[in-house]
Design a protein around this motif. Structure first.
Motif, mmCIF file in Angstrom:
data_model
loop_
_atom_site.group_PDB
_atom_site.id
_atom_site.type_symbol
_atom_site.label_atom_id
_atom_site.label_comp_id
_atom_site.label_asym_id
_atom_site.label_seq_id
_atom_site.Cartn_x
_atom_site.Cartn_y
_atom_site.Cartn_z
ATOM 1 N N ILE A 1 0.806 -1.224 0.000
ATOM 2 C CA ILE A 1 0.000 0.000 0.000
ATOM 3 C C ILE A 1 0.841 1.277 0.000
ATOM 4 C CG2 ILE A 1 -1.632 1.341 1.382
ATOM 5 C CD1 ILE A 1 -3.050 -1.237 2.065
ATOM 6 N N ARG B 1 1.983 2.032 -3.450
ATOM 7 C CA ARG B 1 0.862 2.342 -4.341
ATOM 8 C C ARG B 1 0.292 3.735 -4.038
ATOM 9 N NH1 ARG B 1 -0.558 -1.709 -7.473
ATOM 10 N NH2 ARG B 1 -2.630 -0.867 -7.941
ATOM 11 N N ILE B 2 0.376 4.165 -2.795
ATOM 12 C CA ILE B 2 -0.050 5.529 -2.468
ATOM 13 C C ILE B 2 0.905 6.530 -3.091
ATOM 14 C CG2 ILE B 2 -0.317 7.205 -0.589
ATOM 15 C CD1 ILE B 2 -1.354 4.941 1.169
ATOM 16 N N ILE C 1 -3.115 3.733 -5.842
ATOM 17 C CA ILE C 1 -4.128 3.467 -4.830
ATOM 18 C C ILE C 1 -5.506 3.920 -5.303
ATOM 19 C CG2 ILE C 1 -3.861 5.678 -3.648
ATOM 20 C CD1 ILE C 1 -4.399 2.260 -1.962
ATOM 21 N N ASP D 1 -7.134 1.052 -6.797
ATOM 22 C CA ASP D 1 -7.525 0.074 -5.780
ATOM 23 C C ASP D 1 -8.838 0.457 -5.109
ATOM 24 O OD1 ASP D 1 -5.146 -1.242 -6.315
ATOM 25 O OD2 ASP D 1 -4.061 -0.230 -4.702
ATOM 26 N N CYS E 1 -0.778 8.316 3.565
ATOM 27 C CA CYS E 1 -1.690 9.297 2.951
ATOM 28 C C CYS E 1 -1.592 10.659 3.623
ATOM 29 C CB CYS E 1 -3.125 8.781 3.027
ATOM 30 S SG CYS E 1 -3.651 7.907 1.543
ATOM 31 N N THR F 1 -9.693 3.522 5.735
ATOM 32 C CA THR F 1 -9.956 3.317 4.311
ATOM 33 C C THR F 1 -11.031 4.272 3.815
ATOM 34 O OG1 THR F 1 -9.412 0.973 4.581
ATOM 35 C CG2 THR F 1 -10.579 1.602 2.577
#
Length: 274
Positions: free
Chosen positions: A94, A97-98, A103, A106, A181, A262
């Motif tokens: 993750i 991917r962020i 993300i 996703d 994030c 999330t």
């Protein structure tokens, strides 16, 4: 005209998650030499830890309610947990991917990001336990001798505790991964997580060695549910139902926080680069 049967969306996703567990297992099975190298490293450090614990328990017999064989068993069971529980952090894609912005893809999948990632992580943990976790235990049994659960019920209790511990470990690492994030860089959080996970999980020494209120606090934190409690279930030193209930409590809490996180990142997707 035939009536159409509409299958609920959630029912359709169960086979998906089962396939993701299999995918996670097969994905890590491609790195068999890396897993075997990890098993070798865990075995070597397990032997070193065992001799240290033997010296400690010879000087202080009955420390923490363990005899020497209990201490050696604790050593090699916890060594077997390093890979499946990912105690040194990471294991999730993750953060990368962020940073790349992937993300966003996703989050629009017709499946929960959290459950998707959990399913893959369960497959990873199963593979690493078999290939990286069991060899150190077998070596410890051959060299020093370790306790083995005496009854099927004790085996079932240990396996249930181990399974919940994997979920607790995932829940914690998922929160650390989502922090990218907001923090943009997870290295600081990863270092803090590493210290907390290794010290308060029982990976270094049994938490029963900690005195007074500090020991009670350590046993009440979620990291104890990752290593110390399933190891106590293996040794038969913990009440089964209370221990599993405590582990399940932290699994639910961490997964609940992960679900909230999330939901929050759906409203705040930060793309770092690209």
């Amino acid at each position: 005209m035939r009536n159409r049967v509409i299958t609920p969306w959630r029912c359709k996703t169960f086979p998906l998650y089962a396939r993701l567990v299999r995918y996670g297992f097969r994905k890590h099975a491609t790195y068999v030499w890396a897993a075997l190298a990890g098993a070798f490293t865990n075995s070597v450090f397990g032997i070193l830890r065992a001799y240290i614990l033997i010296a400690l328990w010879q000087a202080r017999p009955g420390l923490a309610g363990y005899d020497i064989t209990d201490a050696i068993t604790f050593c090699f069971v916890t060594q077997a947990f390093i890979g499946p529980m990912q105690l040194f952090g990471g294991g999730l894609a993750i953060p990368e991917r962020i940073r790349s912005g992937d993300i966003a893809l996703d989050l629009v999948r017709p499946a929960s990001l959290q459950l998707w990632t959990l399913a893959e992580d369960v497959g990873r943990a199963a593979y690493l336990f078999l290939v990286r976790g069991i060899p150190p235990m077998l070596l410890g049994a051959a060299i020093f001798g370790i306790h083995v659960p005496a009854t099927p019920g004790q085996w079932l209790a240990f396996l249930a505790g181990f399974a919940i511990a994997v979920v607790v470990s995932f829940g914690w690492r998922y929160l650390v991964a989502l922090s990218v994030c907001w923090l943009l860089d997870d290295r600081g959080v990863a270092v803090v997580s590493l210290v907390l996970s290794t010290f308060f999980s029982g990976m270094m020494v049994p938490l029963h060695l900690f005195p007074g209120w500090f020991g009670d606090l350590a046993m009440a934190l979620p990291w104890a549910a990752m290593v110390q409690l399933p190891t106590d279930l293996y040794l038969g030193n913990a009440p089964v139902l209370e221990t599993l209930a405590f582990q399940a409590f932290w699994a639910v809490v961490l997964l609940g926080l992960g679900a909230l996180g999330t939901r929050a990142i759906r409203h705040k997707v930060v793309i770092q680069g690209g």
